[in-house]
Write a protein that holds these residues in place. Structure first.
Motif, PDB file in Angstrom:
ATOM      1  N   ARG A  83       3.119   3.736  -9.947  1.00 25.52           N
ATOM      2  CA  ARG A  83       1.414   3.606  -9.523  1.00 25.52           C
ATOM      3  C   ARG A  83       0.873   4.864 -10.008  1.00 25.52           C
ATOM      4  O   ARG A  83      -0.028   5.019 -10.075  1.00 25.52           O
ATOM      5  CB  ARG A  83       1.102   3.715  -7.945  1.00 25.52           C
ATOM      6  CG  ARG A  83       1.479   4.891  -7.461  1.00 25.52           C
ATOM      7  CD  ARG A  83       0.948   5.055  -5.841  1.00 25.52           C
ATOM      8  NE  ARG A  83       1.991   5.921  -5.016  1.00 25.52           N
ATOM      9  CZ  ARG A  83       2.211   5.755  -4.173  1.00 25.52           C
ATOM     10  NH1 ARG A  83       2.586   4.915  -2.612  1.00 25.52           N
ATOM     11  NH2 ARG A  83       2.461   6.801  -3.418  1.00 25.52           N
ATOM     12  N   GLU A  84       1.699   5.747 -11.461  1.00 21.87           N
ATOM     13  CA  GLU A  84       1.584   6.912 -11.802  1.00 21.87           C
ATOM     14  C   GLU A  84       0.436   6.639 -12.696  1.00 21.87           C
ATOM     15  O   GLU A  84       0.751   5.515 -13.869  1.00 21.87           O
ATOM     16  CB  GLU A  84       2.061   8.018 -12.050  1.00 21.87           C
ATOM     17  CG  GLU A  84       2.975   8.035 -10.629  1.00 21.87           C
ATOM     18  CD  GLU A  84       2.557   9.746 -10.106  1.00 21.87           C
ATOM     19  OE1 GLU A  84       1.071  10.058  -9.787  1.00 21.87           O
ATOM     20  OE2 GLU A  84       2.498   9.704  -8.290  1.00 21.87           O
ATOM     21  N   SER A 117       3.784   6.489   0.875  1.00 21.93           N
ATOM     22  CA  SER A 117       2.756   6.454   0.781  1.00 21.93           C
ATOM     23  C   SER A 117       2.285   7.556  -0.481  1.00 21.93           C
ATOM     24  O   SER A 117       2.433   8.749  -0.648  1.00 21.93           O
ATOM     25  CB  SER A 117       2.198   6.996   2.239  1.00 21.93           C
ATOM     26  OG  SER A 117       3.136   6.128   3.647  1.00 21.93           O
ATOM     27  N   ASP A 118       0.435   7.366  -0.253  1.00 20.84           N
ATOM     28  CA  ASP A 118       0.044   8.439  -1.001  1.00 20.84           C
ATOM     29  C   ASP A 118      -0.167   9.993  -0.883  1.00 20.84           C
ATOM     30  O   ASP A 118      -1.615  10.061   0.021  1.00 20.84           O
ATOM     31  CB  ASP A 118      -1.029   7.381  -1.528  1.00 20.84           C
ATOM     32  CG  ASP A 118      -2.113   8.212  -2.843  1.00 20.84           C
ATOM     33  OD1 ASP A 118      -1.486   9.047  -3.545  1.00 20.84           O
ATOM     34  OD2 ASP A 118      -3.565   8.184  -2.634  1.00 20.84           O
ATOM     35  N   THR A 119       0.405  10.545  -0.527  1.00 21.86           N
ATOM     36  CA  THR A 119       0.373  11.794   0.006  1.00 21.86           C
ATOM     37  C   THR A 119       1.349  12.451  -1.844  1.00 21.86           C
ATOM     38  O   THR A 119       2.297  12.489  -2.331  1.00 21.86           O
ATOM     39  CB  THR A 119       1.229  11.717   0.681  1.00 21.86           C
ATOM     40  OG1 THR A 119       1.547  13.335   1.468  1.00 21.86           O
ATOM     41  CG2 THR A 119       2.839  10.735   1.323  1.00 21.86           C
ATOM     42  N   THR A 120       1.290  13.935  -1.196  1.00 23.16           N
ATOM     43  CA  THR A 120       1.956  14.610  -1.843  1.00 23.16           C
ATOM     44  C   THR A 120       2.554  15.583  -1.840  1.00 23.16           C
ATOM     45  O   THR A 120       3.873  16.376  -1.776  1.00 23.16           O
ATOM     46  CB  THR A 120       0.934  15.760  -2.410  1.00 23.16           C
ATOM     47  OG1 THR A 120       0.267  16.439  -1.930  1.00 23.16           O
ATOM     48  CG2 THR A 120       0.095  14.839  -3.900  1.00 23.16           C
ATOM     49  N   ASP A 151       0.995  -1.256   0.145  1.00 19.94           N
ATOM     50  CA  ASP A 151       0.104   0.165  -0.055  1.00 19.94           C
ATOM     51  C   ASP A 151       0.747   1.333   0.304  1.00 19.94           C
ATOM     52  O   ASP A 151       0.461   1.954  -0.113  1.00 19.94           O
ATOM     53  CB  ASP A 151      -0.726  -0.506   1.080  1.00 19.94           C
ATOM     54  CG  ASP A 151      -1.899  -1.435   1.245  1.00 19.94           C
ATOM     55  OD1 ASP A 151      -2.039  -1.973   0.285  1.00 19.94           O
ATOM     56  OD2 ASP A 151      -2.413  -1.987   2.700  1.00 19.94           O
ATOM     57  N   HIS A 152       2.068   1.340   0.598  1.00 15.58           N
ATOM     58  CA  HIS A 152       2.981   1.943   0.658  1.00 15.58           C
ATOM     59  C   HIS A 152       4.004   2.481  -0.870  1.00 15.58           C
ATOM     60  O   HIS A 152       5.424   3.304  -0.677  1.00 15.58           O
ATOM     61  CB  HIS A 152       3.742   1.889   1.120  1.00 15.58           C
ATOM     62  CG  HIS A 152       2.965   2.125   2.842  1.00 15.58           C
ATOM     63  ND1 HIS A 152       2.131   3.272   3.212  1.00 15.58           N
ATOM     64  CD2 HIS A 152       2.520   0.898   3.790  1.00 15.58           C
ATOM     65  CE1 HIS A 152       1.165   3.322   3.815  1.00 15.58           C
ATOM     66  NE2 HIS A 152       1.356   2.310   4.762  1.00 15.58           N
ATOM     67  N   HIS A 193       5.974   2.733  -4.736  1.00 16.67           N
ATOM     68  CA  HIS A 193       5.183   3.972  -4.894  1.00 16.67           C
ATOM     69  C   HIS A 193       5.842   3.668  -6.663  1.00 16.67           C
ATOM     70  O   HIS A 193       5.561   3.934  -7.264  1.00 16.67           O
ATOM     71  CB  HIS A 193       5.535   5.560  -4.920  1.00 16.67           C
ATOM     72  CG  HIS A 193       6.217   6.260  -5.619  1.00 16.67           C
ATOM     73  ND1 HIS A 193       4.668   7.007  -6.477  1.00 16.67           N
ATOM     74  CD2 HIS A 193       7.010   6.842  -6.353  1.00 16.67           C
ATOM     75  CE1 HIS A 193       5.592   7.886  -7.502  1.00 16.67           C
ATOM     76  NE2 HIS A 193       6.862   8.138  -7.744  1.00 16.67           N
TER      77      HIS A 193
END
Length: 523
Positions: free
Chosen positions: A175-176, A206-209, A152-153, A155
């Motif tokens: 994952r983009e 993680s799914d963060t910007t 889940d983490h 990238h």
């Protein structure tokens, strides 16, 4: 005498390093490759794969050596690519993510991430497991209930692949959504190692910007409460045994939602074969919660409900990294050396009364004694259940427990006896579904990081459900398409590898195919 880099990295029979490098974690299997390539860079991996392809040699890849089947020690393997020198862990500002090479051991990943930036990943407890296979198979551990799977983490991933014409190259997949290679990334979020190519590097975020490294991965609690409770066999009856296992399963059924206040609590229950210590309950809880003591008290009360005697061995409050190191040492001791066999199951509920009675029967069998034979129940669920089954290749998203059936022994002469006991135990537990954990309201298949070739053997799997459904469920056809795209020659294969679509079947495939140079490979 000056030794060339190639000579240093190429190990053949007769080299004093060879016996150690061809021995897996389980001493049941010893490889006989023509050469072991100790690689230290992506370029060296490309060269090793290219040489093997040109020679028509069967390839296997090893990162930490914790595969308990013969996937990297099969007698058909001629070139073993050893990733142990490819072990860096660092922050990569170009990708704004943490880079972990596939040979890095979990103990070093945890220490580097935490001491450098105060972050971690929710990986496994066994400290000598390496990233390559663990991450590719999804990865789970004591922090999974709080932070999900390692997958889940994930990238991005770098993979050395072989094209249809035999050309070898390194590909990076992220994952983009607009990445043309995205499906290759997806396949490494639970598809398992040894399927599509040689993974050289992972990037984790993680799914963060955000751009602050200290905020790009989960932050573990500063301290945790660790407890061990032991019920020795002398204090157990069949009734108390059943009550303990039933309580443990019931608690996880009712406290494993993503928003449960217990996501910061991980529990594992090990029931040893008679002659071992009995039943051991291990617990780790976020000690920084103001209600930590109340949560722990309620949890222990639920597990011990209806039991007259509780044997509390220890309670410690430790800094998180110290606790992780201790747990890693403990886990390693449980599977250190010797000959090993594991079988596993995802469970959506606790064991049924019938299954618990079966477990008691086998663990107390008067004709079998092995204190290293264990039924282990590991708590999962929590935040791992907040991700859809298709978002990653980990299809079993609503399970609350992983059941691990494990046996360790020392002498080759005992192989048949030890294997038969474990196989019959597992088959009896899942007797109603053909001897295997068929996905239904109770079970949900098995976990590819605990591979078990018996699931592809009709003598032990009489369910009519193929092994790939047990491991991948509805994600398998998608994995097959990735296989067809990225490993069209099926260069990377083993007994439970993803099959190309044209050869998908319940049983082992035929591996006769053209080599890049036009000759046949009958292996």
């Amino acid at each position: 005498m000056i030794t060339s880099r190639l000579d240093e990295c190429l190990v053949r029979p007769g080299d004093p390093r060879y016996p150690d490098l061809v021995l897996g974690r389980s001493h049941r299997f010893v490889g006989t490759p023509d050469e072991v390539r100790l690689v230290g860079s992506t370029e060296e991996v490309v060269a090793a794969v290219r040489d093997a392809v040109d020679a028509g040699s069967r390839i296997a890849v090893r990162s930490g050596g914790h595969c308990y089947e013969d996937f990297v020690t099969s007698q058909e393997i001629r070139v073993l690519i050893d990733m142990s020198r490819l072990n860096r862990v660092c922050f990569d500002p170009r990708r704004n993510a943490f880079m972990v090479e596939s040979g890095a051991l979990l103990r070093d990943v945890y220490r580097t991430l935490f001491t450098g930036w105060g972050v971690t990943i929710p990986g496994g407890a066994c400290s000598s497991v390496a990233a390559g296979g663990h991450f590719s198979g999804g990865g789970y551990g004591p922090l999974t209930r709080a932070f999900g799977h390692v997958a889940d983490h994930l990238h991005a991933v770098e993979v050395v692949v072989v094209d249809a014409d035999g050309a070898v190259r390194a590909v990076t997949a992220t994952r983009e959504a607009d990445d043309p290679n995205r499906e290759l990334w997806w396949a490494h979020t639970g598809g398992g190692g040894g399927n599509f190519g040689v993974v050289t590097r992972f990037w984790l975020r993680s799914d963060t910007t955000g751009t602050n490294p200290a905020e790009l991965l989960p932050r573990p609690p500063a301290s945790v409460i660790c407890t061990e409770t032991i019920w020795p066999w002398a204090a157990l009856t069949e009734t108390s045994f059943a009550r303990l296992l039933r309580n443990f399963g019931d608690w996880h059924e009712h406290n494993s939602d993503p928003d449960s206040p217990y996501t910061g609590l991980w529990g594992a229950m090990a029931a040893f074969q008679r002659g071992g210590p009995g039943i051991v309950l291990a617990t780790q809880l976020d000690a920084t919660r103001p209600d930590a003591d109340d949560l722990l008290r309620a949890y222990q009360g639920a597990i011990t409900s209806g039991l007259r005697t509780v044997h509390l061995r220890s309670r410690r409050t430790w800094p998180w990294l110290r606790a992780t190191q201790w747990l890693g040492d403990t886990a390693e001791n449980g599977v250190s050396g010797g000959r090993l066999k594991l079988k596993a199951a995802h469970l959506r509920t606790g064991l049924t009364d019938e299954q618990i009675a079966t477990a008691y029967e086998h663990l107390t069998d008067p004709d079998y004694r092995n204190p290293r034979a264990t039924l282990l129940l590991n708590g999962t669920g929590g935040r791992a259940r907040s991700v859809s089954s298709g978002a990653t290749a980990v299809a079993q998203r609503d399970s609350v427990l992983k059941a691990i059936f494990q046996v360790c022994w020392d002498k080759p002469a005992d192989d048949e006896r030890q294997l038969r006991w474990l196989r019959e135990f597992y088959r009896a537990v899942f007797a109603r579904t053909g001897g295997v954990p068929v996905p239904d309201g109770h079970a949900d298949g098995s976990y590819i990081n605990y591979p078990d070739v018996d699931l592809a053997d009709p003598a032990w799997n009489t369910s009519g459900v193929p092994w790939h459904t047990l491991y991948y469920k509805e994600n398998y056809p998608r994995l097959q398409q990735v296989k067809a795209r990225w490993d069209p020659l099926d260069m990377f294969r083993h007994t439970l590898s993803v099959r190309p679509p044209v050869t998908a079947a319940c049983g082992p495939p035929s591996h006769t195919r053209p080599r890049p140079n036009g000759s046949a490979d009958p292996s």
